[in-house]
Design a protein around this motif. Structure first.
Motif, PDB file in Angstrom:
ATOM      1  N   GLY A  46       0.816  -1.206   0.000  1.00 43.75           N
ATOM      2  CA  GLY A  46       0.000   0.000   0.000  1.00 43.75           C
ATOM      3  C   GLY A  46       0.846   1.251   0.000  1.00 43.75           C
ATOM      4  O   GLY A  46       2.070   1.223  -0.130  1.00 43.75           O
ATOM      5  N   TRP A  47       0.149   2.353   0.179  1.00 43.91           N
ATOM      6  CA  TRP A  47       0.772   3.654   0.077  1.00 43.91           C
ATOM      7  C   TRP A  47       0.439   4.514   1.284  1.00 43.91           C
ATOM      8  O   TRP A  47      -0.551   4.298   1.978  1.00 43.91           O
ATOM      9  CB  TRP A  47       0.247   4.371  -1.184  1.00 43.91           C
ATOM     10  N   ILE A  48       1.323   5.487   1.519  1.00 45.47           N
ATOM     11  CA  ILE A  48       0.944   6.508   2.485  1.00 45.47           C
ATOM     12  C   ILE A  48       0.864   7.844   1.764  1.00 45.47           C
ATOM     13  O   ILE A  48       1.554   8.076   0.770  1.00 45.47           O
ATOM     14  CB  ILE A  48       1.943   6.629   3.657  1.00 45.47           C
ATOM     15  N   LEU A  49      -0.008   8.680   2.260  1.00 44.99           N
ATOM     16  CA  LEU A  49      -0.132  10.025   1.713  1.00 44.99           C
ATOM     17  C   LEU A  49       0.101  11.014   2.849  1.00 44.99           C
ATOM     18  O   LEU A  49      -0.610  11.002   3.839  1.00 44.99           O
ATOM     19  CB  LEU A  49      -1.537  10.248   1.133  1.00 44.99           C
ATOM     20  N   LEU A  50       1.147  11.814   2.705  1.00 44.01           N
ATOM     21  CA  LEU A  50       1.407  12.843   3.711  1.00 44.01           C
ATOM     22  C   LEU A  50       0.795  14.146   3.222  1.00 44.01           C
ATOM     23  O   LEU A  50       0.819  14.432   2.030  1.00 44.01           O
ATOM     24  CB  LEU A  50       2.919  13.044   3.876  1.00 44.01           C
ATOM     25  N   CYS A  51       0.259  14.908   4.150  1.00 48.70           N
ATOM     26  CA  CYS A  51      -0.278  16.211   3.758  1.00 48.70           C
ATOM     27  C   CYS A  51       0.160  17.263   4.765  1.00 48.70           C
ATOM     28  O   CYS A  51      -0.048  17.109   5.968  1.00 48.70           O
ATOM     29  CB  CYS A  51      -1.801  16.162   3.674  1.00 48.70           C
ATOM     30  N   VAL A  52       0.816  18.296   4.266  1.00 49.38           N
ATOM     31  CA  VAL A  52       1.172  19.427   5.124  1.00 49.38           C
ATOM     32  C   VAL A  52       0.315  20.599   4.678  1.00 49.38           C
ATOM     33  O   VAL A  52       0.432  21.074   3.553  1.00 49.38           O
ATOM     34  CB  VAL A  52       2.666  19.796   4.993  1.00 49.38           C
ATOM     35  N   GLY A  54      -3.852  29.883   2.055  1.00 45.67           N
ATOM     36  CA  GLY A  54      -3.140  28.704   2.546  1.00 45.67           C
ATOM     37  C   GLY A  54      -2.778  27.745   1.422  1.00 45.67           C
ATOM     38  O   GLY A  54      -3.152  27.946   0.264  1.00 45.67           O
ATOM     39  N   SER A  55      -2.028  26.711   1.770  1.00 46.41           N
ATOM     40  CA  SER A  55      -1.665  25.693   0.772  1.00 46.41           C
ATOM     41  C   SER A  55      -1.667  24.316   1.390  1.00 46.41           C
ATOM     42  O   SER A  55      -1.614  24.162   2.616  1.00 46.41           O
ATOM     43  CB  SER A  55      -0.275  25.928   0.199  1.00 46.41           C
ATOM     44  N   ARG A  56      -1.721  23.324   0.488  1.00 47.82           N
ATOM     45  CA  ARG A  56      -1.642  21.932   0.931  1.00 47.82           C
ATOM     46  C   ARG A  56      -0.573  21.258   0.073  1.00 47.82           C
ATOM     47  O   ARG A  56      -0.645  21.302  -1.151  1.00 47.82           O
ATOM     48  CB  ARG A  56      -2.984  21.218   0.717  1.00 47.82           C
ATOM     49  N   PHE A  57       0.404  20.673   0.719  1.00 47.32           N
ATOM     50  CA  PHE A  57       1.434  19.926   0.000  1.00 47.32           C
ATOM     51  C   PHE A  57       1.228  18.445   0.267  1.00 47.32           C
ATOM     52  O   PHE A  57       1.165  18.024   1.418  1.00 47.32           O
ATOM     53  CB  PHE A  57       2.830  20.361   0.448  1.00 47.32           C
ATOM     54  N   TYR A  58       1.118  17.664  -0.799  1.00 46.31           N
ATOM     55  CA  TYR A  58       0.889  16.225  -0.675  1.00 46.31           C
ATOM     56  C   TYR A  58       2.118  15.455  -1.128  1.00 46.31           C
ATOM     57  O   TYR A  58       2.734  15.800  -2.134  1.00 46.31           O
ATOM     58  CB  TYR A  58      -0.282  15.789  -1.550  1.00 46.31           C
ATOM     59  N   VAL A  59       2.439  14.401  -0.405  1.00 47.77           N
ATOM     60  CA  VAL A  59       3.513  13.492  -0.824  1.00 47.77           C
ATOM     61  C   VAL A  59       2.986  12.068  -0.725  1.00 47.77           C
ATOM     62  O   VAL A  59       2.541  11.641   0.339  1.00 47.77           O
ATOM     63  CB  VAL A  59       4.761  13.629   0.079  1.00 47.77           C
ATOM     64  N   SER A  60       3.035  11.351  -1.839  1.00 49.69           N
ATOM     65  CA  SER A  60       2.647   9.940  -1.781  1.00 49.69           C
ATOM     66  C   SER A  60       3.923   9.107  -1.800  1.00 49.69           C
ATOM     67  O   SER A  60       4.863   9.428  -2.526  1.00 49.69           O
ATOM     68  CB  SER A  60       1.768   9.577  -2.978  1.00 49.69           C
ATOM     69  N   LEU A  61       3.962   8.085  -0.976  1.00 52.59           N
ATOM     70  CA  LEU A  61       5.128   7.204  -0.931  1.00 52.59           C
ATOM     71  C   LEU A  61       4.662   5.758  -0.793  1.00 52.59           C
ATOM     72  O   LEU A  61       3.733   5.481  -0.034  1.00 52.59           O
ATOM     73  CB  LEU A  61       6.011   7.533   0.285  1.00 52.59           C
ATOM     74  N   PRO A  62       5.315   4.835  -1.493  1.00 49.25           N
ATOM     75  CA  PRO A  62       4.959   3.434  -1.280  1.00 49.25           C
ATOM     76  C   PRO A  62       5.447   3.002   0.083  1.00 49.25           C
ATOM     77  O   PRO A  62       6.492   3.471   0.554  1.00 49.25           O
ATOM     78  CB  PRO A  62       5.732   2.702  -2.377  1.00 49.25           C
ATOM     79  N   ARG A  63       4.700   2.115   0.738  1.00 49.60           N
ATOM     80  CA  ARG A  63       5.133   1.701   2.077  1.00 49.60           C
ATOM     81  C   ARG A  63       6.386   0.844   2.013  1.00 49.60           C
ATOM     82  O   ARG A  63       7.133   0.736   2.974  1.00 49.60           O
ATOM     83  CB  ARG A  63       3.991   0.988   2.790  1.00 49.60           C
ATOM     84  N   GLN A  64       6.565   0.227   0.845  1.00 47.92           N
ATOM     85  CA  GLN A  64       7.808  -0.519   0.684  1.00 47.92           C
ATOM     86  C   GLN A  64       8.459  -0.027  -0.589  1.00 47.92           C
ATOM     87  O   GLN A  64       7.949  -0.290  -1.668  1.00 47.92           O
ATOM     88  CB  GLN A  64       7.521  -2.014   0.546  1.00 47.92           C
ATOM     89  N   VAL A  65       9.587   0.683  -0.439  1.00 50.83           N
ATOM     90  CA  VAL A  65      10.236   1.169  -1.635  1.00 50.83           C
ATOM     91  C   VAL A  65      10.901  -0.012  -2.308  1.00 50.83           C
ATOM     92  O   VAL A  65      11.486  -0.876  -1.676  1.00 50.83           O
ATOM     93  CB  VAL A  65      11.289   2.256  -1.297  1.00 50.83           C
ATOM     94  N   ASN A  66      10.701  -0.054  -3.628  1.00 46.81           N
ATOM     95  CA  ASN A  66      11.312  -1.143  -4.372  1.00 46.81           C
ATOM     96  C   ASN A  66      12.158  -0.519  -5.450  1.00 46.81           C
ATOM     97  O   ASN A  66      11.636   0.029  -6.410  1.00 46.81           O
ATOM     98  CB  ASN A  66      10.219  -2.021  -4.987  1.00 46.81           C
TER      99      ASN A  66
END
Lengths: 401, 122
Positions: free
Chosen positions: A312-318, A379-391
């Motif tokens: 799966g993935w995680i999505l970070l939001c600042v 305001g702003s929203r910065f999103y970063v998607s990352l795989p939970r397991q980097v391959n």
């Protein structure tokens, strides 16, 4: 050719067709050699190839192809002996005058006149190879230089920051108000200089293609909590409230922890930097099965129970309540040296390298980074998607955008 | 309570002076070496309680100094930190192989480092 005709027959006369073909083959700047697949002997050859071989037809036709091309593959031909396809492969060409060149060749296996043949075509890439060698040497030299400079620059900076810090902390005697203030200013500038040096070094490593992933297992929830601590002090100074929306359980990740920390720190520091006093910065994380995409991503969405698997993935939001981003900003901000238009009162320092580096680090993981804003001062929203397991074997997005 | 001894191995005079300032605050006894050979010699002679080892030295690098020191199993148990202006993946690899306490990147975060020293020398 008759204009308006539907026919593809360019050559009403077979003789014209043969003439056209011969002209094309002889004058194309590509060497073409037709070889008998069994005996590896040259059956036919064009003028360009003869030029490269530095000989004439009578010498070339009938000669074993390995006398000229891929001399080291004799008896071990990738096509006839190993059954491979050769498409755009680099190999060596040796002329009758013993002159060596690097060529790029393609081979087609076909049947001509009942005989199994190899049709080889090649171009000279000697200049390209030389340029490549020069570029690699230059890159290595630059990398060595930067590595040395980094050490040279950090040494006196270590002294400036270190000694000032010892005095400012009043370990060696009390300071009056002015002394304390001025030395504190020295310290601030010293630290700023350090961050500039770090940015420059990181960026140069990226350019040299040296920013590599060093993945390790870590808990994302813990990392998020710790990241906030780094910016809390600065945020408090400006009365900015910082909050975190993270799951009540650990979230295992296989990624480059140091780089993920850098990504988070960069986004959080920016959020605090570009938010006026009294505003808010929120950090949240979502867990999803498939890769979150701009437009459909939802911040702060996670189940009450920890996910069963490691996929799966995680999505970070600042998110911040700051000066926001215009449409033009949104297009430019991830480019190096770009900064948001600074027509506000608070002096925003920075090199403009942060987001560009951040994007590179996200891309290395196979993730994506994007920004949204409802406009100026919204305001702003910065999103970063990352795989939970980097391959590192998986296909990665070319630039993380 | 006997105070602990810390050996500093660094060829740069201001680096040594800065570490001296920090070590004064943790009340350690201090020894200084300006190159690898002297670092080895002082370690064998005084068996310090902690070694702060710069990676870049004029005669050999910090890793070689540690290898030399570790030839004596009694000295191999002395804890140590590597200090360097530029941590590379190569350094990290070598350091991990040797079992140091860590690699400290210069410029050193003074307050934090002093706390770490206090804990180790307690």
């Amino acid at each position: 050719m008759r204009i308006g005709s539907h026919t593809t027959d360019l050559y009403p006369m077979k003789r014209d067709q043969r003439h056209f073909t011969k002209t094309v083959l002889d004058f194309a700047p590509v060497g073409i050699v037709v070889i008998d697949a069994e005996a590896h002997r040259i059956i036919d050859i064009n003028a360009t190839a003869l030029d490269f071989f530095e000989t004439d037809r009578s010498d070339a036709v009938g000669a074993v192809c390995h006398n000229f091309i891929c001399p080291n593959s004799e008896g071990n031909c990738p096509i006839t002996d190993q059954g491979k396809r050769v498409d755009r492969a680099e190999c060596d060409l040796v002329s009758r005058k013993q002159r060596h060149r690097r060529i790029l060749k393609s081979v087609v296996v076909t049947t001509l006149g009942g005989r199994r043949c190899l049709v080889e075509s090649f171009v000279d890439i000697s200049e390209l190879v030389e340029e490549r060698r020069r570029a690699e040497a230059a890159s290595r030299a630059k990398s060595d230089f930067l590595s040395n400079m980094s050490h040279e620059l950090r040494t006196p900076l270590n002294h400036i920051i270190g000694f000032t810090e010892l005095v400012v902390d009043q370990h060696f005697g009390e300071l009056n108000a002015v002394q304390a203030e001025y030395l504190s200013d020295v310290l601030t500038s010293g630290r700023h200089l350090l961050s500039l040096i770090n940015d420059i070094l990181d960026l140069s490593q990226v350019e040299a293609g040296k920013l590599a992933l060093q993945p390790n297992f870590f808990d994302m929830t813990a990392l998020l909590t710790n990241s906030l601590v780094l910016v809390k002090e600065k945020a408090l100074k400006h009365g900015i409230k910082v909050s975190l929306k993270a799951p009540p359980y650990a979230v295992g990740m296989l990624a480059d922890e140091r780089k993920v920390k850098q990504i988070l720190y960069n986004l959080l520091a920016n959020a605090v930097k570009f938010t006026p006093d009294g505003g808010a910065v929120d950090l949240s994380v979502s867990l999803t099965q498939t890769r979150p995409e701009p437009g459909t991503a939802v911040a702060g969405a996670f189940a009450a129970e920890p996910p069963g698997d490691e996929e799966g993935w995680i999505l970070l939001c600042v998110q911040d309540s700051g000066i926001g981003l215009s449409k033009t900003d949104l297009e430019r901000i991830f480019e190096p040296f770009e900064q948001v238009d600074q027509s506000t009162e608070r002096h925003y320092e920075g090199t403009g390298l942060g987001l560009s580096l951040t994007r590179q680090m996200v891309a290395l993981h196979g993730g994506r980074i994007w920004a949204e804003s409802d406009g100026e001062n919204q305001g702003s929203r910065f999103y970063v998607s990352l795989p939970r397991q980097v391959n590192s074997n998986k296909e990665q997005t070319p630039d993380g955008l | 309570m006997a105070s602990k001894t810390v050996l500093v191995v660094d060829d740069n005079v201001l680096n040594r002076k800065l570490l001296e300032g920090m070590l004064q605050l943790v009340q350690a006894r201090m020894l200084f070496a300006e190159d690898g050979a002297e670092g080895v010699r002082l370690t064998r002679r005084h068996r310090p309680d902690l070694i702060l080892m710069d990676v870049q030295l004029p005669d050999m690098d910090g890793f070689e100094v540690v290898s030399e020191i570790h030839k004596d199993p009694d000295l191999a148990t002395i804890p140590y930190f590597y200090l360097t202006g530029n941590i590379t993946a190569e350094y990290r690899r070598q350091a991990e192989g040797q079992g140091c306490l860590g690699i400290v990147q210069k410029p050193i975060a003074v307050a934090e480092f002093i706390e770490t020293l206090k804990k180790i020398l307690a």
